[in-house]
Write a protein that holds these residues in place. Sequence first.
Motif, PDB file in Angstrom:
ATOM      1  N   GLU A 216       0.906  -1.293   0.023  1.00 57.27           N
ATOM      2  CA  GLU A 216       0.011  -0.049   0.223  1.00 57.27           C
ATOM      3  C   GLU A 216       1.033   1.088  -0.115  1.00 57.27           C
ATOM      4  N   GLU A 220       0.351   0.259  -4.661  1.00 57.47           N
ATOM      5  CA  GLU A 220      -0.050  -1.031  -5.562  1.00 57.47           C
ATOM      6  C   GLU A 220      -1.341  -1.721  -4.968  1.00 57.47           C
ATOM      7  N   THR A 221      -1.952  -2.418  -5.685  1.00 55.84           N
ATOM      8  CA  THR A 221      -3.066  -3.088  -5.303  1.00 55.84           C
ATOM      9  C   THR A 221      -2.690  -4.392  -4.521  1.00 55.84           C
ATOM     10  N   GLN A 223      -3.090  -8.132  -2.838  1.00 55.62           N
ATOM     11  CA  GLN A 223      -3.792  -9.229  -2.748  1.00 55.62           C
ATOM     12  C   GLN A 223      -3.098 -10.398  -1.958  1.00 55.62           C
TER      13      GLN A 223
END
Length: 311
Positions: A216, A220-221, A223
């Motif tokens: 974060e 970035e995303t 997962q």
Amino acid sequence: MSARHALPPLNCLRAFEAAARLASITRATHELALTQSAVSRQIQRLESDLEQPLFERQQTGLALTETGERYYRLVQRLLRELGEASAEIRRRPNEQSLTIASSPTIASFWLSRQLSDFQARHPDISIRMLIIEDPNRLEPGECDLGIYYHLPDEIDPPGMTAQAIFDHEAVAVLCSPAYLAREGRPDSVETLLSRHVLMVVEDHYHDWLTWQCWCETLGETWQTPARTLSANSYQLLMNATLAGQGVTLGWTRLLAHELREGLLVSALDTRIESRGRLSLLTPGQYQGTPAARLFRQWLMSRSDDTRPTEH
């Protein structure tokens, strides 16, 4: 009533202080190596003696009452000062000794490598390393100095003041050359999360250095990683990383030797600034022995001499 007879049951004070500091009887039992019923009885006895409730029992844990909060601050200060005074009395007048507390990872990967220079300069000083993972578990008077990672915006460990050893420090994604040769270099954060083995620390004390926080911070995303190796020991995971078992988040100053020697390399070029700083902890009211003062001066004067080689 004399001052002596006005004293509370003194053997109950440690149980009260630990439960108040940790906001949990269960966690206090682990720290004190007592049963839960023993800690509860000691707190109840203290409350009975004072004729005042010190805690409010809530579903989320313990909360100090207003009286309990005032009493906790007093008890904590007195126990700290008593510990420091006892440690001073126990010392032999001419003894040249130094006790340094640190975590297993810092002691084995960084501190033990630095001490040879200090020992060469001061061969008359005997050094004892005290290995305790969490600095909040240090007892007053237990050590002369501590070396731990510390968040600048957090409250210092009880009775300690923290001074950063380095002015800045980076967190990098690291692995062994053998792992990189076998698995290939990830070309993105998404590839790292979906295809590589990530080392995950299961330890509340290290919650601020997590893969999700790192992701974060980069914007970035996040997962859930497809493959992980987890443990409640950062030291164990670092050894597994060196053995080629996965990828870890690592402090570049802490692992300067491994980076210089090529034992660890960057799996991604991206680095972030560390929220925590490797810090020297000093008892708040403690003037320090000559050995402790020499160590502090030596350590802070050479803090720029342990920079890693970039890879």
